[in-house]
Motif scaffolding. Structure first.
Motif, PDB file in Angstrom:
ATOM      1  N   ASN A 134      17.801  19.519  57.742  1.00  0.00           N
ATOM      2  CA  ASN A 134      18.297  18.392  58.277  1.00  0.00           C
ATOM      3  C   ASN A 134      17.699  17.377  59.372  1.00  0.00           C
ATOM      4  O   ASN A 134      17.760  17.130  60.375  1.00  0.00           O
ATOM      5  CB  ASN A 134      19.607  17.831  58.436  1.00  0.00           C
ATOM      6  N   ILE A 135      16.427  18.185  60.034  1.00  0.00           N
ATOM      7  CA  ILE A 135      15.047  18.061  60.396  1.00  0.00           C
ATOM      8  C   ILE A 135      13.506  16.750  60.473  1.00  0.00           C
ATOM      9  O   ILE A 135      13.661  17.614  58.481  1.00  0.00           O
ATOM     10  CB  ILE A 135      15.177  18.854  61.583  1.00  0.00           C
ATOM     11  N   PRO A 136      13.328  16.306  60.802  1.00  0.00           N
ATOM     12  CA  PRO A 136      12.684  15.538  60.225  1.00  0.00           C
ATOM     13  C   PRO A 136      11.238  16.471  59.897  1.00  0.00           C
ATOM     14  O   PRO A 136      11.216  17.537  60.775  1.00  0.00           O
ATOM     15  CB  PRO A 136      11.907  13.955  61.160  1.00  0.00           C
TER      16      PRO A 136
ATOM     17  N   GLU B  58       7.670  17.393  60.402  1.00  0.00           N
ATOM     18  CA  GLU B  58       6.551  17.469  60.750  1.00  0.00           C
ATOM     19  C   GLU B  58       5.365  17.348  60.411  1.00  0.00           C
ATOM     20  O   GLU B  58       4.443  18.153  59.639  1.00  0.00           O
ATOM     21  CB  GLU B  58       6.513  19.278  61.420  1.00  0.00           C
TER      22      GLU B  58
END
Lengths: 281, 247
Positions: free
Chosen positions: B160-162, B164
């Motif tokens: 659940n992270i953007p 890269e």
């Protein structure tokens, strides 16, 4: 060009490593890099070679070493992993002292290399620094809550819910996942090792760099958790934590390795004077 | 006992395994595979070198410039430098051992490079799972990059992270180096004119199709192309190579 030479240690000098020497070795601290899992001393992806050369530019004597049973060092029979690593360390230190005299030591390791570093530093007060990559972290009080919030707010976790349910059922039936099996195989430091290691380093005013990647997410999910969960007064002041949840455990991407080398270099520069012995040796 | 050292003006890292019979006139030079293949096979090649040395053959393993423990970075490497590295390793090994009968073992892309080298001391070539060409290797390296990109994209969703926006390259290579690699082909017939050669393959399809003139399938399949974190220690393959070296 960096000066490098072979390093031998152990029974009949069968243990092998490579030393990278700085321009001036007088009173230089020594960084010892342990194997990551089953990989040989240069790996993963040449990271230890480049880390040695980066830190030697700053002034550190760097050793990347194959412990027994890894890379070019033969295995020992009849000892547990913990016993064999302790014996390796005794011989490695003897050989380092023979070549350079008493120095401040920093241990660097990824995964099982970090585990070994913690277990050694728990019993050896000559270790003044640790560079830990994906070490075991205790869970703090907020870990479960943060993990739950992250899952609930993740749309993809909902989409993958059926798949996860199947995995959970398989787990309940005894078919553990590959990750869980590999974690179970890891000879990680126990609570006593962790407590003793970081109490020692805090009382010695040592320094710790702890980098966590996606591999650590099952026990670490917030920057600062590592030192906070240990509940050792003053540990937060000596420990720098980096949390890269978007990086793979073995730093398979060159840009991630470059990023790690920059962090290592900056940390090495910032603490070089602290680690140097006061008198030339 | 293994003797690590640097040669070729201290640019190249080598590990010399002297033969149990120090008077042996036979020398094995190992041209290793690159990148992920090397990570997976390092211990196997170390074990092979120890076994051959015990059986009376001197062995020199080395790292190509800009790889492993040799000096330099990949962005300064060229195919001509790597070919010169093989010649330097042969000459260093001959000087160290006094041997005059050299076997050149090339593994994967190391085999493609080894097949380019004609040297008076080289009397035998062994190729372990040679790649068909430099171009096919580059295609595979691009696939590895795609796999890694996908894994990181999947990871960003899982945690659940953007995602890269960076170059998802396992290793960064210059355009010049890529062009040089693309121009290489593995040609066993050129070698057969000057020395004995054989291919050890872990792919039964290659063996059955009789792609190579002198080819052995030791009974073990290995999934080199499947990018993964595991390491390889293929006993039947090492035994087959050992038999060829010692024959």
């Amino acid at each position: 060009m960096m000066q490098e030479r072979a390093f031998r240690y152990g029974e009949n000098d069968r243990g092998l490593g490579m030393l990278t020497l700085p321009e001036h070795t007088q009173n230089a601290p020594v960084v010892v890099m342990f194997n990551a899992g089953l990989l040989y001393r240069a790996e993963p992806y040449r990271l230890n070679v480049l880390a040695c050369r980066r830190l030697a530019e700053i002034g550190y004597i760097c050793l990347r070493v194959d412990i027994a049973g890894k890379g070019d060092t033969p295995a020992r029979k009849g000892l547990t992993n913990r016993e064999s690593v302790a014996l390796d360390w005794r011989y490695i230190k003897q050989s380092l002292i023979h070549q350079f005299g008493e120095r401040n030591l920093i241990i660097m390791g990824l995964c099982s290399g970090a585990d070994n570093g913690i277990k050694i530093a728990a019993h050896d007060k000559d270790v003044k620094g640790l560079i830990l990559m994906d070490a075991i972290s205790k869970k703090d009080k907020g870990f479960a809550r943060r993990a739950l919030i992250n899952k609930i707010s993740n749309i993809y976790a909902w989409i993958k819910l059926p798949e996860r349910l199947i995995k959970t059922i398989r787990h309940l039936l005894g078919n553990e996942s590959h990750l869980e099996k590999s974690i179970a195989l890891r000879d990680a430091p126990n609570d006593q090792d962790l407590q003793q290691c970081f109490t020692n380093l805090t009382s010695l005013d040592g320094r710790i760099l702890a980098v966590f990647t996606s591999q650590a997410l099952y026990h670490y999910n917030q920057k600062g958790q590592f030192s906070q969960a240990m509940e050792i007064a003053g540990m937060g002041q000596i420990c720098e934590e980096i949390f890269w949840p978007n990086v793979q455990h073995l730093y398979s991407i060159q840009e991630h390795r470059d990023r790690l080398l920059t962090v290592l270099g900056n940390w090495g520069k910032a603490h070089f004077d602290r680690f140097r012995t006061k008198e030339p040796m | 006992m293994i003797e690590p050292f640097f040669f070729k003006q201290n640019l190249l890292f080598g590990c010399y395994h002297p033969a149990a019979d120090l008077d042996s006139r036979r020398l094995l030079i190992i041209c290793p595979p690159f990148f992920d293949d090397y990570r997976r096979s390092y211990r196997a090649l170390s074990d092979l070198a120890n076994a051959c040395a015990e059986q009376g053959v001197h062995v020199l393993r080395f790292d190509f410039f800009g790889t492993g423990e040799s000096q330099g970075l990949l962005d300064k490497a060229t195919v001509s430098v790597w070919k010169e590295d093989i010649v330097a390793a042969i000459e260093e090994g001959v000087a160290l051992s006094g041997a005059d009968k050299v076997t050149l073992l090339g593994v994967r892309f190391g085999a493609v490079l080894a097949a380019q080298i004609i040297h008076t001391n080289v009397k035998q070539y062994i190729f372990w799972d040679p790649l068909a060409s430099g171009a096919s290797y580059l295609r595979w390296l691009d696939e590895v990059n795609d796999i890694l990109r996908h894994q990181h994209w999947q990871l960003s969703r899982d945690v659940n992270i953007p995602f890269e926006d960076i170059a998802y390259e396992n290793f960064r290579m210059s355009a010049v180096l890529k062009n040089e690699i693309a121009a290489l082909a593995f040609d066993q017939s050129a070698i057969d004119k000057v020395a004995e050669s054989c291919v050890i393959t872990t792919d039964p399809l290659i063996y059955d199709a009789k792609v190579y003139a002198n080819c052995e399938f030791p009974g073990l399949r290995y999934d080199w192309p499947a990018y993964h974190d595991g390491i390889i220690s293929p006993k039947p393959v090492l035994e087959a190579i050992g038999r060829r070296v010692l024959q």
